[in-house]
Design an enzyme around this catalytic site. Sequence first.
Site, mmCIF file in Angstrom:
data_model
loop_
_atom_site.group_PDB
_atom_site.id
_atom_site.type_symbol
_atom_site.label_atom_id
_atom_site.label_comp_id
_atom_site.label_asym_id
_atom_site.label_seq_id
_atom_site.Cartn_x
_atom_site.Cartn_y
_atom_site.Cartn_z
ATOM 1 N N ASN A 7 0.855 -1.196 0.000
ATOM 2 C CA ASN A 7 0.000 0.000 0.000
ATOM 3 C C ASN A 7 0.893 1.249 0.000
ATOM 4 O OD1 ASN A 7 -1.411 2.293 1.101
ATOM 5 N ND2 ASN A 7 -3.107 0.906 1.525
ATOM 6 N N HIS A 10 0.897 6.299 1.716
ATOM 7 C CA HIS A 10 1.733 7.232 2.485
ATOM 8 C C HIS A 10 2.666 8.048 1.580
ATOM 9 C CE1 HIS A 10 0.162 5.913 6.158
ATOM 10 N NE2 HIS A 10 1.193 5.291 6.696
ATOM 11 N N HIS A 43 -5.679 3.572 -1.900
ATOM 12 C CA HIS A 43 -7.025 3.896 -1.422
ATOM 13 C C HIS A 43 -7.397 5.264 -1.980
ATOM 14 C CE1 HIS A 43 -9.810 4.320 2.375
ATOM 15 N NE2 HIS A 43 -10.443 4.609 1.246
ATOM 16 N N ARG A 45 -9.558 7.948 -1.576
ATOM 17 C CA ARG A 45 -10.516 8.450 -0.590
ATOM 18 C C ARG A 45 -11.420 9.506 -1.213
ATOM 19 N NH1 ARG A 45 -10.539 8.036 4.879
ATOM 20 N NH2 ARG A 45 -9.155 6.445 5.676
ATOM 21 N N ARG A 49 -7.390 12.890 -0.045
ATOM 22 C CA ARG A 49 -6.349 13.443 0.830
ATOM 23 C C ARG A 49 -4.957 12.926 0.471
ATOM 24 N NH1 ARG A 49 -7.366 10.348 6.552
ATOM 25 N NH2 ARG A 49 -9.475 11.103 6.288
ATOM 26 N N HIS A 50 -4.875 11.763 -0.188
ATOM 27 C CA HIS A 50 -3.543 11.308 -0.621
ATOM 28 C C HIS A 50 -3.541 10.877 -2.091
ATOM 29 C CE1 HIS A 50 -5.311 7.576 0.805
ATOM 30 N NE2 HIS A 50 -5.081 7.828 2.086
ATOM 31 N N GLU A 70 -8.641 0.399 -3.274
ATOM 32 C CA GLU A 70 -9.564 0.435 -2.138
ATOM 33 C C GLU A 70 -10.489 1.627 -2.308
ATOM 34 O OE1 GLU A 70 -6.212 -1.093 1.100
ATOM 35 O OE2 GLU A 70 -7.198 0.849 1.352
ATOM 36 N N THR A 103 -6.815 6.526 9.725
ATOM 37 C CA THR A 103 -6.708 5.373 8.843
ATOM 38 C C THR A 103 -8.032 4.615 8.918
ATOM 39 O OG1 THR A 103 -5.427 3.388 8.330
ATOM 40 C CG2 THR A 103 -5.652 3.939 10.650
ATOM 41 N N THR A 104 -8.199 3.584 8.073
ATOM 42 C CA THR A 104 -9.476 2.871 8.033
ATOM 43 C C THR A 104 -9.753 2.186 9.374
ATOM 44 O OG1 THR A 104 -8.907 2.430 5.748
ATOM 45 C CG2 THR A 104 -10.830 1.288 6.616
ATOM 46 N N GLU A 154 -11.011 -9.433 2.980
ATOM 47 C CA GLU A 154 -9.744 -9.046 3.600
ATOM 48 C C GLU A 154 -10.035 -8.858 5.082
ATOM 49 O OE1 GLU A 154 -7.233 -6.136 1.674
ATOM 50 O OE2 GLU A 154 -6.496 -5.415 3.611
ATOM 51 N N HIS A 201 -3.761 -4.610 7.636
ATOM 52 C CA HIS A 201 -3.830 -3.503 8.604
ATOM 53 C C HIS A 201 -2.961 -3.771 9.817
ATOM 54 C CE1 HIS A 201 -5.210 0.186 10.382
ATOM 55 N NE2 HIS A 201 -5.810 0.448 9.232
ATOM 56 N N GLY A 223 1.071 -1.490 4.335
ATOM 57 C CA GLY A 223 1.459 -0.143 3.945
ATOM 58 C C GLY A 223 2.424 0.499 4.916
ATOM 59 N N HIS A 224 1.894 0.887 6.078
ATOM 60 C CA HIS A 224 2.649 1.750 6.991
ATOM 61 C C HIS A 224 4.046 1.226 7.322
ATOM 62 C CE1 HIS A 224 3.008 4.862 10.058
ATOM 63 N NE2 HIS A 224 3.623 3.939 10.764
HETATM 64 N N1 PXP Z 1 -5.832 -3.014 3.892
HETATM 65 C C1 PXP Z 1 -6.756 -2.039 3.957
HETATM 66 C C2 PXP Z 1 -8.125 -2.334 3.458
HETATM 67 C C3 PXP Z 1 -6.438 -0.749 4.435
HETATM 68 O O1 PXP Z 1 -7.369 0.204 4.481
HETATM 69 C C4 PXP Z 1 -5.102 -0.498 4.867
HETATM 70 C C5 PXP Z 1 -4.735 0.861 5.370
HETATM 71 O O2 PXP Z 1 -4.810 1.798 4.374
HETATM 72 C C6 PXP Z 1 -4.179 -1.542 4.766
HETATM 73 C C7 PXP Z 1 -4.563 -2.792 4.300
HETATM 74 C C8 PXP Z 1 -2.746 -1.354 5.160
HETATM 75 O O3 PXP Z 1 -2.633 -1.077 6.531
HETATM 76 P P1 PXP Z 1 -1.244 -0.623 7.118
HETATM 77 O O4 PXP Z 1 -0.914 0.695 6.487
HETATM 78 O O5 PXP Z 1 -1.497 -0.530 8.577
HETATM 79 O O6 PXP Z 1 -0.239 -1.680 6.759
#
Ligand code: PXP
Length: 247
Positions: A7, A10, A43, A45, A49-50, A70, A103-104, A154, A201, A223-224
């Site tokens: 993801n 960021h 994603h 949104r 925002r990103h 997403e 975040t979601t 997911e 996540h 992602g993060h």
């Molecule tokens: N999957 C979904 C559906 C998400 O919304 C996110 C966060 O944007 C992620 C995975 C990735 O989460 P993280 O950034 O905490 O790894």
Amino acid sequence: MLKLGVNIDHVATIRQARRTIEPDPVAAAALAELGGADGITIHLRQDRRHILDRDVRMLRDTVQGVLNLELAPHEHGSGVVELAKIMKPDQACLVPEHRAEVTTEGGLRISAEDGVLRSVIDDLKTRGVLVSLFIEPDPAVVRLSKQLGADAVELHTGAWAEAWLAARGRDDDPELVRQVQRLETAAQAAGEAGIRLHAGHGITYRNIGGILHLPGLRELNIGHSIISRAVLVGMTQAVRDMKDLMR
Ligand code: PXP
């Protein structure tokens, strides 16, 4: 083999901090793929925002693996569903979205009577998009996702990731054990329902070992933690490190 969707939201967040042109998520996606990413997750949104519409268009052309978009199915005229229908990403993950969230937060609330959700799933599927629903790890919601026609679920691993942090290395921490069991039960339900199993996540280099045993797990979206490492060691290396742990 277990697939990794990276993801890159960021990266776009840094760009939007200055409303400028760098860093470009398109470049980040190419480097992530060079590092071994099986797919790129973004994603779009409603408030943009990103990730921007332009990113979706360019990534549709340039991503060589799976492009996973997403988006919120209940989108209040923001145009995200329309763009998804036009762009036809390989995969779409339907997520809940709240304006003020960082975040979601939590999984999608789904009901068999939700006509909007049903029609978004149908519209995307008829365009050849594999549709996944981002849900809490709950067997009843897994089964409902199948009934609604989703191809995949997911599982939201956020609560488990928080429990993992709070447990500070104690594998027998009661809350951590409970969260692992929730994921295991939902994974088993996905196998029984015949729906593909993804998870995402809060997954990090340190905690990933705690969920790799989930039965039938096919894809992780991360992602993060990857972007955080990429800031220090570079995107290609950060993705390579995560793929090594997944192996
Ligand atoms: N999957 C979904 C559906 C998400 O919304 C996110 C966060 O944007 C992620 C995975 C990735 O989460 P993280 O950034 O905490 O790894």
